[in-house]
Every structure is written in structure tokens, then in C-alpha cells.
Design a protein around this motif. Structure first.
Motif, PDB file in Angstrom:
ATOM      1  N   ASP A   1       0.821  -1.212   0.000  1.00  0.00           N
ATOM      2  CA  ASP A   1       0.000   0.000   0.000  1.00  0.00           C
ATOM      3  C   ASP A   1       0.854   1.262   0.000  1.00  0.00           C
ATOM      4  O   ASP A   1       1.787   1.401   0.786  1.00  0.00           O
ATOM      5  CB  ASP A   1      -0.924   0.006   1.229  1.00  0.00           C
ATOM      6  N   GLY A   2       0.530   2.148  -0.919  1.00  0.00           N
ATOM      7  CA  GLY A   2       1.191   3.453  -0.940  1.00  0.00           C
ATOM      8  C   GLY A   2       2.552   3.469  -1.588  1.00  0.00           C
ATOM      9  O   GLY A   2       3.146   4.530  -1.736  1.00  0.00           O
ATOM     10  N   ALA A   3       3.062   2.292  -1.971  1.00  0.00           N
ATOM     11  CA  ALA A   3       4.415   2.256  -2.541  1.00  0.00           C
ATOM     12  C   ALA A   3       4.365   2.348  -4.066  1.00  0.00           C
ATOM     13  O   ALA A   3       3.333   2.099  -4.685  1.00  0.00           O
ATOM     14  CB  ALA A   3       5.128   0.973  -2.124  1.00  0.00           C
ATOM     15  N   LEU A   4       5.511   2.714  -4.657  1.00  0.00           N
ATOM     16  CA  LEU A   4       5.653   2.715  -6.109  1.00  0.00           C
ATOM     17  C   LEU A   4       5.936   1.278  -6.543  1.00  0.00           C
ATOM     18  O   LEU A   4       6.721   0.580  -5.922  1.00  0.00           O
ATOM     19  CB  LEU A   4       6.822   3.615  -6.516  1.00  0.00           C
TER      20      LEU A   4
ATOM     21  N   LYS B   1      -2.286   0.369 -14.443  1.00  0.00           N
ATOM     22  CA  LYS B   1      -1.720   0.038 -13.135  1.00  0.00           C
ATOM     23  C   LYS B   1      -2.011  -1.428 -12.798  1.00  0.00           C
ATOM     24  O   LYS B   1      -1.121  -2.179 -12.388  1.00  0.00           O
ATOM     25  CB  LYS B   1      -2.352   0.963 -12.094  1.00  0.00           C
TER      26      LYS B   1
ATOM     27  N   SER C   1       0.945   9.387 -14.479  1.00  0.00           N
ATOM     28  CA  SER C   1       0.405  10.285 -13.456  1.00  0.00           C
ATOM     29  C   SER C   1       1.314  11.481 -13.252  1.00  0.00           C
ATOM     30  O   SER C   1       0.857  12.614 -13.105  1.00  0.00           O
ATOM     31  CB  SER C   1       0.255   9.558 -12.119  1.00  0.00           C
TER      32      SER C   1
END
Lengths: 394, 440
Positions: free
Chosen positions: B64-67, B130, B149
Motif C-alpha cells: 500500500d502506498g508504494a511505487l 496500473k 500520473s
């Protein structure tokens, strides 16, 4: 095809990225997928792939398998086939025509001097490596090139010990003691020649073209003759015609006299991309410019300019001595500066010096400035400010 | 006029496989799929040993939240093992090994996008890309959705990179020849997503057939242009490409979007279209298999995770004992330490060279010929950096611009004295980094 042409016709001054503001996005909204059928319309251009795998029935063998250990190394994994010895061989080949002309004009003694010079240079290189207990570097052929260049810068009348002593000085003192190939500060062959000027009577006895000094007797029973430049220096006139100067029908050093054959060799080096045009062009250009502005001889200006270019050592130095990788600047700009410096010093010595010729000295002096020229002309790094079109800080 | 940049070298192209149609290899015995095939955080494994997986099923999700980019199963079968193993670069990575059941069961999650292009919204596009786990397939492996993005509102031009400047590799060329439409449709999706009406497809001039083909395909498009680049290595490098097309030298630390460009690899563009037309995530790619040890040099469309060994067996096996296996091109590729290592999303080629080809030549003294300086696309003095590093003068190496080196290898390729220049520069860069870290 028309698209490509249109795109190519556009001026580069209008960069693609900077252009194209988003004005109206309605056309993007209308975009449709290209139908795959469109692909078939141009399938004929793909015809070559049909024959692709025919005749490719390679023998499938079980004899080979993957080895237990593979070689792992950082990239790049391929290298060009260029080697130092190939470059040196090219230089050696390019010197041959002018040398053969020298033998033709000055007789078999010139050939003996050449052979002696090359052989002793190679021998000293080998012995020096042995003494230092290092692997022999004879194979890079740089010693052979130095030996030949030295011989070409000698008169056909020099005693036989001259090329041997010269080779020793070039290979051991100028090159070897500084760390070998690539580490020497000045051009070995030229430095050796200047060192040999310590014996001025041996070094400065020249004969007229066609006069062959005896293989054994040397300069004993022949008449010395002036070189074109010493004649200009002493008399202010020149008896030889421009044709003689260019073809090499004048007195002088073995390999220096024929501008024509030297230029053929120089052209070979340019075509083989061993050297670039920068140093010869700026060297010869500067000599021509000075001769044009300050003519020494009476008469036609063009004749004056050509005489200065084709007499003495300008051509051999411009194509073979000044372009020596080790002792010349790296960048194109540096090479132009270096060549111009050689031209100016050559002409200063010719006009005002005690010697009638200054090409060798000019190259040696400029050799000493190479590190500074390199520093001055270091290329601007990609994208660094002050470069052609670097990105402005926002 | 052909567009080009300053510096670079002409490498013997060796495009031996240019005429080899892409062959489909859909049935490797097993695949081992690494959880990290991209720049960013490694994926979290979603399966366990013994699980049945279907083709296209997501087996690794981005924390979660990572590239990052999710990883999908490239075949249908059973998970045999999950283990930590070294990858090609020696980094420990989690590998999921799946044994093929040869049934090609499609995951129920896979669904083509049935809308027409005008009906798809920008957000929808980014979300689908994605989920499909598409990364920069030229070699860098930057997640495509993150690139889109970050470029929204900044970039004004999309550049599709079809340069393929590395010798031997022809995967992009075959893609252009056989699936040119997919590249163009991928570009159209990107135009939609970014709101950009200016696309450049950049191809080197050693691929005239591909230029002809793509030009014919965009004949009626007013917003897409095919541009011819001069054939020169490393033209495919992002910054060299921008320099060739716009004349702008993008300094290190700046992104292409800063000068209005966003660059996608040809295969990435085609993969984006596939994610819409078939709904297929990034689970396979075209790999050029070549080198003097391969019986039948080919272009193979193979599942991600296929081992080099199986891929070579598909190409007729070996005709010589290989001493070096390269993943990628010979100029910037990574040499593999085992034939068990798999093809990943970023593997554009597998080259197998015998001892005769891969032998490292002996290093001689620098003769200052200046070839490395003329070749350097970053306008550095490689010989100076190498000499300074060898003498232990790190400050001098930095002054010569070691940090700006892109490690393209032009200097080491052309050096007649066979000095491993770029390798010395890499070492110098490491020392400079260490020094900087110490100061802080």
C-alpha cells in the motif's frame, strides 16, 4: 512516407517538445483505435520475413550443455576490433611512400639508414622491457614507427651510428623513462632529432637530389648542397621550382622532401580515421596565412605561400608528428589551437631564428603545452549550464 | 535531415534476427516469476505453495502506498515453491515457481475493455494500466502508470521510443513489423490519458521497412508522426532521444516531463493496448535469442518467468558451449550467472556467446587517441576519469564529470587499448558516492 518527409522538413529550431500547447482537446476526444485490418494493407512490405527461417535447419546437438560456471562481467560485453598495433601499422604504412621516394632520390644508403633506425628502435624497446622485467611491448609497433620517423628526419649522409644513438634516445630516454607508450611528454622521434643536432656537421650535411652518398663511404667524397629553406635564408631566393618542391626533387632529409608522397600518406591516415583533419589543417593554414601576410620572397604571393608550405618539414610534421596521439590535445578545439601554435612557432623560427627550419622545434614546444590546452578545452558535460541548450532552472 | 545527438558510436549491428518472425512459446515446463521486475518496492506475494493459479491471475500486489507494479501469473498451473533467490544482479528477490498444467486456463479477472476509445476516461486508463502491471519494457522497468500520473499536465509530447540502438536486438523491430497497429493504438490510449495531441514515433534509419510500415499506418492521423533518427548507439537512451529530437540537453536529476516530453518504449505501448483489447496484463514479451551458441536465433514471444535454459531449448538448443549469457543487449545488458534465471518484463534479449567472443582482452596503456572523448554522449573525458581513479585521485575523477556518466559503454567499446573505461568510471562513481555519504 510523406509524413516522414514533412517531419524532416521541419526546422530543428522549432523544437517538438517546446511546441504544441494544448489548445483544443476535442480532437483527442474523437480518437478511435486503428483497425488491425489497416495493418494488412501494408503487409507487402513484410515480404522479406517469409524466407526468414528457410534454410535454417541448424544441427540440433545434445553435445553441448551449459557450463557449470558462466563468465559474469559488467557491460559492455563487446568491443571494437580496433587495436593500438593496428593504428601503429596504419601509421607505418602511410610513411612508406615518402620513404621509398627518399630512397629513390638519395640512393641505397637511405634504405640502410631506415632499416638500421627501425631495427635499433625495436631492439632498444625489447631490451628496455627486459631490463625492467616487464612484458615486451614491441608488438604494439610504436617503436617501429618511431624508428622510421627518425630515419625520415635524417640526411642520407649521416654516419651509421647517428640513427642508432637517435633510436636509443627516442625509445629509452624520451619514451621509456617517462613510463612507456602513452606517457611521454614530447614526440620521441622529434626529440631524438633535436638531440642529434648536438652533432651539427653530421646532421646538417645535405646533398642535392640524385646524388647518392656511398653505402660505406657516406659523405666522404660528395659535395654538400643547400636545402631550399637554407637557400632562402642565406640568399633570399630559391632556385628550385615549385614542382620540384612538391614532388620532392630537392635536397633535404630522406623522408621530408616529397610533399606529395607525404600527403598521400596523410590522406590514407585521414581515410582510415587514424587522424582527424584538425591539426594538419590548422598547422598548414597558419603557415599559409603568415606567408600570405608577410611574404619573404619576391614575386607571386601564391608562389610564396606554396613554397613555405612545401619546403622543409611542415608537411611531415603536420600529418605525422603533430598528430601523434600521445603528445597532442584530445579535443577538436584543442587540436586547432595546437596546430595554429605549431604554425606560428615554425614561421617565427624560419623568419627570425638561427636555424633555417623550425617545424621540429615548433611541435616539441607545443607538445609541452598539451596538458594546458587539454584543460582549457575540456568539453562541457551533457546538460551542464552554459552548454548549447541546457534546461533553465524553474 | 536525420535527427541525432552529439557523440555516440557506430556499432556493428548484428541484427541477425531482423527477418525472424516472432514465434510463440506458450508452454514452458515451469516459470519462476520474480516479485520485483520494476523500479520501486517488491510485490507482496498473494499465493502459497500448492495453490492452483490461472493465466493472468495476480500473484503479487504492490504494498500500500508504494511505487511498483503488480505481478501476474504467466501460465496456468500449480505453485511449486516460493523462495528467496539472487536475481541477475545478485539482489535477493522472492521467486514464485509455477508448474505448467498446459491447460491455459484464463483467469476470470481478465476482461477486455469493451468500450470504444472516445468513451474511456483518463482515470480509467491509468487504473487499467496500473492493474496490468505494465512497466518500461526497454530495460528500466519504471511503472507506466506512475510515469503517466507524474506527466499529466506537464508533458506536451509523447515519444514512442522505437530506436532499438543495441546491436543484436530485433524484438522492437519485429513488433513494429508485425503489430505496428498495437503500438499506434497504445499511443492513442496514452494520448487520451495525458490529454496530449502530439505523438512522435522515433525509429532509427537502419529499419527502413518499419518506418515505411508505421508511416503508412499513421498516414491518416494528424497527431502522430514517424520520425527517422540516425542510427547510432546509444540513441535509445531517454536523454539522447530528447537531445536528438529537440536539441535540449536534459541534465541529470531532471525528468523528461520537465521539458514537456514523456517517453514510452514501443513494447510498453503495445502492452498497454493489449491490456485494453484483450485485458491481458503484462505476462509475456518478445525476446530476441541470439549469439553464436544458439542453433536457431529467433524472436520469441514467451511468458515472463521462462528460464533461459528452456528458451534456448525452444530455439534449437546449443551449437557451442556458451561462456557468457547476456540478458538485454551486448552494450548495456547484464551477464547472467545461471541459465536458470528467468526472462522478466524488461528482458529484451538473451544472447549466448562462446568463449571466443566473450573473452576479455588484455588491457594496454592509454595512447590518448581521444576516441573515448569523441564517443562519449555525455561529453566527458573517460580516459581522464579512468586514469584519475587508477591513481586514487577521486576528486579529479569527479571534476572530469564521473557522476554524469550514463554507463552506456561507448568509451570501453571503442578503446583501441582495450581499457575497460566505463568499468573504471563505475568504480569511481561508487567512490564518489561513498565520499559524499561520509560528508553528510
Amino acid at each position: 512516407m510523406s509524413k516522414v518527409k514533412n517531419a524532416e522538413a521541419k526546422n530543428k529550431a522549432a523544437p517538438y517538445a517546446a511546441a504544441a500547447p494544448i489548445t483544443d482537446s476535442s480532437d483527442i476526444e474523437k480518437l478511435e483505435f486503428t483497425d488491425a485490418k489497416a495493418q494488412k494493407d501494408v503487409s507487402e512490405v513484410d515480404s522479406e520475413s517469409a524466407a526468414a527461417r528457410e534454410g535454417n535447419d541448424a544441427v540440433i546437438s545434445d553435445r553441448y550443455s551449459f557450463p557449470r560456471f558462466l563468465r559474469v562481467s559488467p557491460s559492455p560485453h563487446i568491443k571494437s576490433s580496433d587495436t593500438t598495433s593496428k593504428i601503429m601499422l596504419d601509421v607505418f604504412i602511410s610513411l612508406i611512400p615518402a620513404f621509398i621516394w627518399g630512397v629513390f632520390v638519395f640512393g641505397p644508403r637511405a634504405l640502410v639508414i631506415g632499416a638500421l633506425s627501425v631495427a635499433s628502435a625495436v631492439l632498444f624497446e625489447y631490451l628496455f622491457c627486459r631490463v625492467r622485467k616487464k612484458k615486451s611491448t614491441v608488438g604494439d609497433l610504436s617503436a617501429a614507427v618511431t624508428g622510421l620517423l627518425l630515419a625520415m628526419n635524417l640526411s642520407s649522409t649521416v654516419p651509421y651510428w647517428i640513427p642508432v644513438v637517435g633510436s636509443f634516445f627516442a625509445v629509452v630516454v624520451v619514451k621509456g623513462l617517462f613510463g612507456g607508450l602513452g606517457k611521454n611528454i614530447v614526440n620521441p622521434a622529434l626529440a631524438a632529432r633535436v638531440f642529434l643536432f648536438a652533432w651539427p656537421s653530421e646532421m646538417n650535411t645535405f646533398v642535392a637530389p640524385g646524388v647518392h652518398a656511398g653505402i660505406i663511404s657516406g659523405s666522404a667524397d660528395i659535395t654538400a648542397s643547400a636545402t631550399p629553406l637554407s637557400q632562402i635564408k642565406m640568399d633570399g631566393t630559391l632556385s628550385a621550382s615549385l614542382y620540384d618542391l612538391i614532388i620532392g626533387n630537392v635536397g633535404g632529409c630522406i623522408g621530408e622532401v616529397s610533399a606529395l608522397f607525404l600527403m598521400i600518406g596523410g590522406a590514407y591516415l585521414l581515410i582510415r580515421r587514424v587522424i582527424t583533419w584538425h591539426i594538419p589543417a590548422s598547422y598548414i593554414g597558419t603557415v599559409a596565412l603568415i606567408a600570405l601576410i608577410f611574404p619573404r620572397l619576391e614575386g607571386d604571393l601564391l608562389n610564396n605561400v606554396l613554397t613555405e608550405i612545401f619546403s622543409g618539414g611542415v608537411i611531415i610534421c603536420a600529418f605525422f608528428m603533430a598528430t601523434d596521439y600521445v603528445t597532442s590535445p584530445i579535443t577538436a578545439k584543442g587540436k586547432l589551437i595546437f596546430g595554429a601554435g605549431c604554425g606560428i612557432i615554425t614561421m617565427l623560427i624560419r623568419y627570425f631564428g638561427g636555424y633555417s627550419e623550425g617545424a621540429s622545434f615548433s611541435v616539441l614546444i607545443m607538445n609541452l603545452l598539451v596538458w594546458y590546452i587539454d584543460k582549457l578545452t575540456m568539453p562541457k558535460h551533457f546538460g551542464v549550464k552554459g552548454g548549447k541548450a541546457s534546461v533553465k532552472e524553474k | 535531415m536525420r535527427y541525432t545527438f552529439k557523440g555516440g558510436i557506430h556499432v556493428n549491428e548484428h541484427k541477425n534476427t531482423a527477418a525472424c518472425r516472432v514465434r510463440l512459446f506458450s508452454s514452458p515446463e515451469r516459470v519462476s516469476v520474480p516479485m520485483s521486475q520494476h523500479i520501486g518496492a517488491p510485490c507482496v506475494c498473494l499465493v502459497k505453495k500448492g495453490d492452483k493459479v490461472a493465466l493472468g491471475q495476480k500473484i503479487g500486489k504492490v504494498p500500500d502506498g508504494a511505487l511498483g507494479a503488480p505481478v501476474h501469473s504467466s501460465i496456468s498451473g500449480t505453485v511449486e515453491k516460493i523462495e528467496m533467490k539472487q536475481d541477475a544482479r545478485g539482489v535477493l528477490v522472492e521467486y514464485v515457481t509455477i508448474v505448467n498444467d498446459f491447460e491455459n486456463t484464463l483467469s476470470p479477472d481478465i476482461e477486455p475493455c469493451r468500450k470504444r476509445l472516445p468513451e474511456i476516461s483518463s482515470e480509467e486508463i491509468i487504473e487499467r494500466i496500473k492493474e496490468a502491471g505494465i512497466v518500461g519494457m526497454g530495460g528500466a522497468g519504471f511503472p507506466a502508470h506512475a510515469k503517466i500520473s507524474s506527466a499529466v499536465g506537464k508533458a506536451t509530447t509523447i515519444i514512442i521510443n522505437c530506436a532499438e540502438c543495441e546491436p543484436y536486438l530485433t524484438a522492437n523491430y519485429r513488433l513494429m513489423m508485425e503489430r505496428g497497429c498495437d503500438i499506434i493504438n497504445g499511443a492513442k490510449i496514452l494520448m487520451k490519458a495525458l490529454g496530449i495531441r502530439n505523438v512522435i514515433i522515433a525509429v532509427e534509419d537502419n529499419k527502413p521497412l518499419a518506418i515505411k510500415k508505421l508511416s503508412a499506418l499513421v498516414e491518416s492521423e494528424s497527431m502522430i508522426e514517424v520520425i527517422t533518427l540516425k542510427t547510432k548507439y546509444p540513441q535509445g537512451d531517454e536523454r539522447r532521444l530528447i537531445s536528438a529530437l529537440t536539441g535540449i540537453e536534459l541534465p541529470a536529476g531532471k525528468l523528461p516531463a520537465d521539458v514537456g516530453c514523456v517517453i514510452f518504449n514501443a513494447e510498453s505501448a503495445a502492452a498497454i493496448y493489449e491490456a485494453f483489447s484483450d485485458g491481458m496484463p503484462s505476462v509475456r514479451r518478445i525476446v530476441t535469442v541470439d549469439g553464436d551458441c544458439v542453433a536457431e536465433p529467433s524472436n520469441v514471444l514467451c511468458p515472463v518467468g521462462t528460464s533461459v535454459g528452456e528458451l534456448v531449448a525452444f530455439c534449437g538448443g546449443l551449437v557451442k558451449e556458451p561462456s557468457k549469457i547476456i540478458s538485454g543487449g551486448p552494450m548495456m545488458g547484464v551477464s547472467l550467472w545461471s541459465p536458470e534465471l528467468p526472462v522478466t518484463k524488461t528482458t529484451s534479449g538473451i544472447l549466448l556467446f562462446s568463449e571466443a567472443v566473450s573473452r576479455e582482452p588484455e588491457e594496454y596503456s592509454c595512447i590518448r587517441c581521444g576516441r573515448c572523448v569523441r564517443a562519449c554522449p555525455s561529453h566527458l573525458m573517460p580516459f581522464g576519469i579512468a586514469a584519475a581513479f587508477k591513481a586514487g585521485r577521486i576528486d579529479e575523477a569527479e571534476m572530469y564529470g564521473a557522476s554524469s556518466c550514463v554507463e552506456c559503454g561507448c568509451c570501453a567499446f571503442g578503446c583501441p587499448s582495450k581499457i575497460p573505461l566505463v568499468q573504471y568510471i563505475r568504480l569511481a562513481k561508487g567512490e564518489i558516492r561513498k565520499k559524499k555519504a561520509k560528508k553528510q
